[in-house]
Design a protein around this motif. Structure first.
Motif, PDB file in Angstrom:
ATOM      1  N   GLN A  60      -0.823   5.078  -2.859  1.00 29.97           N
ATOM      2  CA  GLN A  60       0.533   5.005  -3.604  1.00 29.97           C
ATOM      3  C   GLN A  60       1.753   4.105  -2.643  1.00 29.97           C
ATOM      4  O   GLN A  60       1.882   4.597  -1.423  1.00 29.97           O
ATOM      5  CB  GLN A  60       0.921   5.875  -4.183  1.00 29.97           C
ATOM      6  CG  GLN A  60       0.059   6.456  -5.317  1.00 29.97           C
ATOM      7  CD  GLN A  60       0.013   5.477  -6.615  1.00 29.97           C
ATOM      8  OE1 GLN A  60       0.943   5.275  -7.260  1.00 29.97           O
ATOM      9  NE2 GLN A  60      -1.164   4.671  -6.689  1.00 29.97           N
ATOM     10  N   SER A  61       2.413   3.413  -3.293  1.00 33.31           N
ATOM     11  CA  SER A  61       3.532   2.709  -2.770  1.00 33.31           C
ATOM     12  C   SER A  61       4.871   3.200  -3.404  1.00 33.31           C
ATOM     13  O   SER A  61       4.990   3.613  -4.591  1.00 33.31           O
ATOM     14  CB  SER A  61       3.639   1.344  -2.687  1.00 33.31           C
ATOM     15  OG  SER A  61       2.509   1.011  -1.859  1.00 33.31           O
ATOM     16  N   PRO A  62       6.258   3.496  -2.756  1.00 36.55           N
ATOM     17  CA  PRO A  62       6.337   3.039  -1.501  1.00 36.55           C
ATOM     18  C   PRO A  62       6.102   4.198  -0.369  1.00 36.55           C
ATOM     19  O   PRO A  62       5.895   5.270  -0.810  1.00 36.55           O
ATOM     20  CB  PRO A  62       7.834   2.588  -1.611  1.00 36.55           C
ATOM     21  CG  PRO A  62       8.273   3.529  -2.441  1.00 36.55           C
ATOM     22  CD  PRO A  62       7.304   3.702  -3.318  1.00 36.55           C
ATOM     23  N   ILE A  63       6.220   3.545   0.897  1.00 36.26           N
ATOM     24  CA  ILE A  63       6.066   4.852   1.759  1.00 36.26           C
ATOM     25  C   ILE A  63       7.040   4.525   2.714  1.00 36.26           C
ATOM     26  O   ILE A  63       7.934   3.847   2.982  1.00 36.26           O
ATOM     27  CB  ILE A  63       4.449   4.584   2.578  1.00 36.26           C
ATOM     28  CG1 ILE A  63       4.501   3.154   3.340  1.00 36.26           C
ATOM     29  CG2 ILE A  63       3.452   4.768   1.510  1.00 36.26           C
ATOM     30  CD1 ILE A  63       3.250   3.108   4.217  1.00 36.26           C
ATOM     31  N   ARG A 205       2.247  -4.215   7.660  1.00 35.45           N
ATOM     32  CA  ARG A 205       1.269  -4.562   6.693  1.00 35.45           C
ATOM     33  C   ARG A 205       0.417  -3.258   6.364  1.00 35.45           C
ATOM     34  O   ARG A 205       0.032  -2.545   7.295  1.00 35.45           O
ATOM     35  CB  ARG A 205       0.443  -5.748   7.273  1.00 35.45           C
ATOM     36  CG  ARG A 205      -0.985  -5.919   6.492  1.00 35.45           C
ATOM     37  CD  ARG A 205      -0.878  -6.573   5.167  1.00 35.45           C
ATOM     38  NE  ARG A 205       0.011  -7.759   5.131  1.00 35.45           N
ATOM     39  CZ  ARG A 205      -0.317  -9.025   5.612  1.00 35.45           C
ATOM     40  NH1 ARG A 205      -1.539  -9.179   6.160  1.00 35.45           N
ATOM     41  NH2 ARG A 205       0.217 -10.052   5.812  1.00 35.45           N
ATOM     42  N   TYR A 206       0.361  -3.094   5.221  1.00 29.07           N
ATOM     43  CA  TYR A 206      -0.471  -1.702   4.809  1.00 29.07           C
ATOM     44  C   TYR A 206      -1.195  -1.903   3.280  1.00 29.07           C
ATOM     45  O   TYR A 206      -0.627  -2.840   2.533  1.00 29.07           O
ATOM     46  CB  TYR A 206       0.211  -0.521   4.907  1.00 29.07           C
ATOM     47  CG  TYR A 206       1.132  -0.086   3.699  1.00 29.07           C
ATOM     48  CD1 TYR A 206       0.770   0.690   2.729  1.00 29.07           C
ATOM     49  CD2 TYR A 206       2.421  -0.787   3.756  1.00 29.07           C
ATOM     50  CE1 TYR A 206       1.775   0.981   1.616  1.00 29.07           C
ATOM     51  CE2 TYR A 206       3.294  -0.563   2.690  1.00 29.07           C
ATOM     52  CZ  TYR A 206       3.107   0.247   1.566  1.00 29.07           C
ATOM     53  OH  TYR A 206       3.901   0.506   0.503  1.00 29.07           O
ATOM     54  N   MET A 207      -2.108  -1.411   3.032  1.00 28.17           N
ATOM     55  CA  MET A 207      -2.568  -1.316   1.583  1.00 28.17           C
ATOM     56  C   MET A 207      -2.122   0.011   0.825  1.00 28.17           C
ATOM     57  O   MET A 207      -1.863   1.059   1.126  1.00 28.17           O
ATOM     58  CB  MET A 207      -4.133  -0.913   1.576  1.00 28.17           C
ATOM     59  CG  MET A 207      -4.889  -2.238   2.273  1.00 28.17           C
ATOM     60  SD  MET A 207      -4.711  -3.775   1.360  1.00 28.17           S
ATOM     61  CE  MET A 207      -5.632  -3.197  -0.129  1.00 28.17           C
ATOM     62  N   GLY A 208      -1.406  -0.664  -0.393  1.00 29.73           N
ATOM     63  CA  GLY A 208      -0.754   0.256  -1.224  1.00 29.73           C
ATOM     64  C   GLY A 208      -0.831   0.146  -2.826  1.00 29.73           C
ATOM     65  O   GLY A 208      -1.987  -0.138  -3.277  1.00 29.73           O
ATOM     66  N   SER A 209       0.050   0.177  -3.423  1.00 27.32           N
ATOM     67  CA  SER A 209      -0.015   0.186  -4.882  1.00 27.32           C
ATOM     68  C   SER A 209       1.417  -0.527  -5.665  1.00 27.32           C
ATOM     69  O   SER A 209       2.281  -0.758  -4.866  1.00 27.32           O
ATOM     70  CB  SER A 209      -0.069   1.600  -5.504  1.00 27.32           C
ATOM     71  OG  SER A 209       1.391   2.043  -5.635  1.00 27.32           O
ATOM     72  N   LEU A 210       1.144  -0.819  -6.778  1.00 29.22           N
ATOM     73  CA  LEU A 210       2.341  -1.185  -7.527  1.00 29.22           C
ATOM     74  C   LEU A 210       3.338  -0.010  -7.387  1.00 29.22           C
ATOM     75  O   LEU A 210       2.931   1.200  -7.472  1.00 29.22           O
ATOM     76  CB  LEU A 210       2.086  -1.872  -9.041  1.00 29.22           C
ATOM     77  CG  LEU A 210       1.186  -2.849  -9.055  1.00 29.22           C
ATOM     78  CD1 LEU A 210       0.806  -3.085 -10.597  1.00 29.22           C
ATOM     79  CD2 LEU A 210       1.561  -4.035  -8.453  1.00 29.22           C
ATOM     80  N   THR A 211       4.539  -0.459  -7.506  1.00 31.17           N
ATOM     81  CA  THR A 211       5.657   0.942  -7.614  1.00 31.17           C
ATOM     82  C   THR A 211       6.184   1.161  -8.765  1.00 31.17           C
ATOM     83  O   THR A 211       7.018   2.085  -8.975  1.00 31.17           O
ATOM     84  CB  THR A 211       6.890   0.583  -6.563  1.00 31.17           C
ATOM     85  OG1 THR A 211       7.509  -0.522  -7.005  1.00 31.17           O
ATOM     86  CG2 THR A 211       6.439   0.382  -4.860  1.00 31.17           C
ATOM     87  N   THR A 212       5.622   0.624  -9.799  1.00 27.06           N
ATOM     88  CA  THR A 212       6.099   0.962 -11.223  1.00 27.06           C
ATOM     89  C   THR A 212       4.783   1.169 -11.839  1.00 27.06           C
ATOM     90  O   THR A 212       3.544   0.528 -11.511  1.00 27.06           O
ATOM     91  CB  THR A 212       6.678  -0.087 -11.822  1.00 27.06           C
ATOM     92  OG1 THR A 212       6.061  -1.422 -11.645  1.00 27.06           O
ATOM     93  CG2 THR A 212       8.178  -0.299 -11.162  1.00 27.06           C
ATOM     94  N   ARG A 251      11.287   4.055  -6.727  1.00 24.64           N
ATOM     95  CA  ARG A 251      10.483   5.391  -6.836  1.00 24.64           C
ATOM     96  C   ARG A 251      10.657   6.211  -5.605  1.00 24.64           C
ATOM     97  O   ARG A 251      10.846   5.701  -4.414  1.00 24.64           O
ATOM     98  CB  ARG A 251       9.058   4.689  -6.906  1.00 24.64           C
ATOM     99  CG  ARG A 251       7.964   5.778  -7.021  1.00 24.64           C
ATOM    100  CD  ARG A 251       6.612   5.213  -7.033  1.00 24.64           C
ATOM    101  NE  ARG A 251       5.727   5.994  -7.643  1.00 24.64           N
ATOM    102  CZ  ARG A 251       4.501   5.953  -7.586  1.00 24.64           C
ATOM    103  NH1 ARG A 251       3.844   4.971  -6.922  1.00 24.64           N
ATOM    104  NH2 ARG A 251       3.555   6.810  -8.012  1.00 24.64           N
ATOM    105  N   PRO A 252      10.412   7.477  -5.703  1.00 24.50           N
ATOM    106  CA  PRO A 252      10.315   8.353  -4.375  1.00 24.50           C
ATOM    107  C   PRO A 252       9.294   7.873  -3.359  1.00 24.50           C
ATOM    108  O   PRO A 252       8.237   7.356  -3.758  1.00 24.50           O
ATOM    109  CB  PRO A 252      10.063   9.687  -5.078  1.00 24.50           C
ATOM    110  CG  PRO A 252      10.401   9.710  -6.531  1.00 24.50           C
ATOM    111  CD  PRO A 252      10.162   8.489  -6.954  1.00 24.50           C
ATOM    112  N   LEU A 253       9.673   8.241  -2.310  1.00 22.47           N
ATOM    113  CA  LEU A 253       8.492   8.152  -1.001  1.00 22.47           C
ATOM    114  C   LEU A 253       7.147   8.857  -1.480  1.00 22.47           C
ATOM    115  O   LEU A 253       7.078   9.853  -2.039  1.00 22.47           O
ATOM    116  CB  LEU A 253       8.845   8.196   0.129  1.00 22.47           C
ATOM    117  CG  LEU A 253      10.114   7.364   0.762  1.00 22.47           C
ATOM    118  CD1 LEU A 253      10.725   8.051   1.772  1.00 22.47           C
ATOM    119  CD2 LEU A 253       9.648   6.112   0.805  1.00 22.47           C
ATOM    120  N   GLN A 254       6.017   8.038  -1.200  1.00 22.05           N
ATOM    121  CA  GLN A 254       4.758   8.569  -1.289  1.00 22.05           C
ATOM    122  C   GLN A 254       4.118   9.077  -0.156  1.00 22.05           C
ATOM    123  O   GLN A 254       4.361   8.376   1.011  1.00 22.05           O
ATOM    124  CB  GLN A 254       3.709   7.359  -2.148  1.00 22.05           C
ATOM    125  CG  GLN A 254       4.462   7.114  -3.454  1.00 22.05           C
ATOM    126  CD  GLN A 254       4.718   8.066  -4.443  1.00 22.05           C
ATOM    127  OE1 GLN A 254       3.667   8.730  -4.845  1.00 22.05           O
ATOM    128  NE2 GLN A 254       5.893   8.418  -4.886  1.00 22.05           N
TER     129      GLN A 254
END
Length: 272
Positions: A60-63, A205-212, A251-254
């Motif tokens: 998940q994102s953000p981080i 650069r990293y693999m994550g997600s949509l933040t919503t 969004r809170p940090l994941q």
């Protein structure tokens, strides 16, 4: 039917309609940003079955982009992007943020040989990503999609200072749609995404997600290292333009969960 009977039935029908119609402003956003509320970030994953990834996802994102977690990756190469200077676009109030939606081909970028087309950009205040624990005053997300609908997002961080020229051109349009969810205005003459992105070459650069929601994973994140500036009045405008309760749409940090976070530095910088 007598006229008095007809008037009575019409009045009754109007009364029923008034009861069934929602009150002005009573429409509730599907999700919110206020912690501890039923639609707050900690509850996104349980609001809809298709949003379950928001609560159970492992990428998940953000981080927080922490120095100890970074791996130098000079072979990633410079960002390969080509944006069109006068791209047709509309400014849209989505309630939870202000979006610039591109209504044609705005250009895009290439990552690992795959072309991603720029579809929209929007702002979060304060920033969603953190760098060594620090969150900045604002973050711009430039959302790109490839032919398989896979997303690649470029994030740009901002701190309060001089005005942002890209945002400056859009201010009149943002004022027109302020606090009106679903309202949109076409930008006269189009916009130049190159101005938003800037020219910095160093990035994370990293693999994550949509933040919503639905918090879809598999998103390629590129967070530009250089911090841009935004004026205090521009920041206030973005906060005032969204629907009440979304002024801090972050969004809170994941959890990183052992993900690889790469830092691209040109070889010329590594050798100095």
């Amino acid at each position: 039917m007598s006229p008095s009977r007809l008037l009575f039935l019409l009045a009754a029908a109007n009364a029923v309609a008034l009861v069934l119609l929602p009150a002005a402003g009573a429409e509730e956003d599907e999700f919110g940003y206020i912690p501890g509320t039923p639609r707050g970030p900690e509850n996104w994953g349980s609001l809809k079955p298709e949003w379950a990834t928001c609560g159970g996802g492992r990428m998940q994102s953000p981080i927080n982009l922490r120095l100890p977690d970074l791996t130098l990756a000079p072979r990633l190469g410079y960002l390969n992007y080509t944006y069109h200077q006068n791209s047709n676009a509309s400014v849209v109030n989505r309630g939870h943020d202000i979006q610039v939606r591109f209504d044609g081909d705005a250009g895009g970028l290439v990552i690992n040989g795959t072309a991603y087309r720029l579809r929209q950009l929007h702002w979060h205040t304060p920033s969603e990503h953190a760098v060594d624990g620090r969150r900045y005053d604002m973050e711009l997300h430039m959302v790109h999609v490839d032919a398989r609908s896979q997303a690649a997002v470029v994030g740009v961080l901002y701190t309060v200072g001089s005005r942002d020229e890209f945002l400056h051109k859009l201010e009149p349009y943002i004022i027109e749609i302020a606090n009106q969810k679903g309202k949109e205005k076409m930008v006269n003459g189009g916009v130049d995404p190159n101005v938003a992105k800037g020219q910095d070459t160093v990035y994370y650069r990293y693999m994550g997600s949509l933040t919503t929601p639905p918090c879809t994973e598999g998103v390629i994140w590129t967070v530009v290292s250089k911090v841009h500036t935004v004026s205090l009045s521009q920041l206030a405008l973005l906060k005032e333009a969204v629907v009440d309760g979304n002024e801090n749409n972050t969004r809170p940090l994941q959890e990183v969960n052992r993900r690889s976070i790469a830092l691209f530095l040109p070889l010329t910088l590594l050798n100095t």
